[in-house]
Design an enzyme around this catalytic site. Sequence first.
Site, PDB file in Angstrom:
ATOM      1  CG  ASP A  77       1.856  -7.429  -4.866  1.00  0.00           C
ATOM      2  OD1 ASP A  77       0.438  -7.051  -4.846  1.00  0.00           O
ATOM      3  OD2 ASP A  77       2.257  -7.128  -5.225  1.00  0.00           O
ATOM      4  CG  HIS A  89       3.306  -5.698  -9.609  1.00  0.00           C
ATOM      5  ND1 HIS A  89       3.385  -6.303  -7.668  1.00  0.00           N
ATOM      6  CD2 HIS A  89       4.234  -4.919  -9.269  1.00  0.00           C
ATOM      7  CE1 HIS A  89       4.068  -5.019  -7.535  1.00  0.00           C
ATOM      8  NE2 HIS A  89       4.309  -4.389  -8.142  1.00  0.00           N
ATOM      9  CG  HIS A  93       5.080 -10.548 -12.475  1.00  0.00           C
ATOM     10  ND1 HIS A  93       4.455  -9.425 -13.281  1.00  0.00           N
ATOM     11  CD2 HIS A  93       5.757 -10.425 -10.987  1.00  0.00           C
ATOM     12  CE1 HIS A  93       4.665  -8.598 -12.018  1.00  0.00           C
ATOM     13  NE2 HIS A  93       4.723  -9.244 -11.021  1.00  0.00           N
ATOM     14  CG  ASP A 129       0.775  -9.075  -7.272  1.00  0.00           C
ATOM     15  OD1 ASP A 129       1.438  -9.712  -6.532  1.00  0.00           O
ATOM     16  OD2 ASP A 129       1.444  -8.030  -7.920  1.00  0.00           O
TER      17      ASP A 129
HETATM   18  C1  SP5 Z   1       5.463 -10.891  -7.743  1.00  0.00           C
HETATM   19  C2  SP5 Z   1       5.306  -9.557  -8.009  1.00  0.00           C
HETATM   20  O1  SP5 Z   1       4.443  -9.004  -6.871  1.00  0.00           O
HETATM   21  N1  SP5 Z   1       6.765  -8.584  -8.187  1.00  0.00           N
HETATM   22  C3  SP5 Z   1       6.531  -7.608  -8.453  1.00  0.00           C
HETATM   23  C4  SP5 Z   1       7.976  -7.105  -9.248  1.00  0.00           C
HETATM   24  C5  SP5 Z   1       8.388  -5.363  -9.150  1.00  0.00           C
HETATM   25  N2  SP5 Z   1       9.658  -5.198  -9.756  1.00  0.00           N
HETATM   26  C6  SP5 Z   1       9.723  -3.954  -9.659  1.00  0.00           C
HETATM   27  C7  SP5 Z   1       9.962  -3.214  -8.475  1.00  0.00           C
HETATM   28  C8  SP5 Z   1      10.889  -2.050  -7.974  1.00  0.00           C
HETATM   29  C9  SP5 Z   1      10.913  -1.783  -6.957  1.00  0.00           C
HETATM   30  N3  SP5 Z   1      10.690  -0.170  -6.554  1.00  0.00           N
HETATM   31  C10 SP5 Z   1      11.574  -0.069  -5.552  1.00  0.00           C
HETATM   32  C11 SP5 Z   1      11.281   0.969  -5.136  1.00  0.00           C
HETATM   33  C12 SP5 Z   1      10.374   1.988  -4.740  1.00  0.00           C
HETATM   34  N4  SP5 Z   1      10.145   3.665  -4.553  1.00  0.00           N
HETATM   35 ZN    ZN Z   2       3.122  -7.414  -7.544  1.00  0.00          ZN
END
Ligand code: SP5
Ligand code: ZN
Length: 358
Positions: free
Chosen positions: A295, A208, A170, A206
């Site tokens: 993930d 994302h 990211h 990944d």
């Molecule tokens: C490298 C990578 O996988 N980065 C991921 C970044 C995600 N950012 C948003 C995180 C929001 C987490 N939310 C948790 C609540 C779940 N219901």
């Molecule tokens: Zn990710």
Amino acid sequence: MKVVHTEGHRRHDPKVETYLGLPLPANEVPARADAIRDALVADGGFELVDPQGHGAGPILSVHDPGLVRFLEEAWPAVQEQAIDREFLVADTYPTRGMFQGMSDEFVASRPETRAVGGRAGWWGLDSSNPIVAGTYVAARWAVDVALTTVDLVLGGETAAYGLCRPPGHHAAAAMAGGYCFFNNAAVAAQAIVDATGERVAILDVDVHHGNGTQQIFWRREDVLYASLHADPLRLYPFFLGYADEVGEGPGRGANLNFPQPLRADDATYLADLDRALERIAAEPGSIVVVSLGFDTFHLDPIGDLALTTEGYHEMGRRVAALGRRLVIVQEGGYHVPALGGNARAWLRGAEGRHFGGA
Ligand code: SP5
Ligand code: ZN
């Protein structure tokens, strides 16, 4: 397979991240790397290797020096400004609407403020990315892990795995975000281009979209970026990752996004993986950088796809079937109990070893 690993990642040890303004237990924690290391050591087929220091030069070949400076100064500035917090999250982001109607030149002339809560917004994408005391040192280690993985492959290994933490995809040229500070995969790809003069492909699996990697190579034809990820209509990073993002200028056609449907299973995902691999195979070059995230797993707490451990074995097998050398760098994956088994399965697949159990 050689596995580049250091305890240096432990310096980035956030306890809390904020999500929609409220504190939650951090997802991107040292236990992730511990779980993967332990499983690979227990397997017996992997050899841990320490990273070598490569200095800041390779980072500056893809990142703005201002980002490096901010990350180095952020924690000292939190202390100087006597901000009573265990972690830093931005106070204010310079989002596009603030500058509506103003020319690009004028906007570019606005100063980076001196206040650290503003600087964190200037250099940061989102409010779920805590900076703590050891973040900069750990992020530097993660880059050295990726670069040492490159060294191993340039030195003759067919494939090597960098257990990078914090992750990187990211992070854009001038921006941290999404648990990422320096873009380990992009630094690795650039180092391969510099060392070989060959084209490089980056395959990002990944869950994302790797908005940072896409941004860094957006106008480059010598680095192909191909990514499978949850549709950004549903998931972070929301504003990039759509299928019509193909690159611009000389890079037009060298960016490929495959947004996935909710709860996509192994079969659905692997069908698009084959399309990405086909495109990579059509391009010259002998090395592929893999941004490897777990993930996409069906139990991941922040992803929304439904891959299985067996699916990861098959993914590793198909990626290796390209017949290219692989620089594999760790990105996300947050269901800690399954991380070790998933990494082991993927990497065994990539080595042509059988699944070997979950
Ligand atoms: C490298 C990578 O996988 N980065 C991921 C970044 C995600 N950012 C948003 C995180 C929001 C987490 N939310 C948790 C609540 C779940 N219901
Ligand atoms: Zn990710």
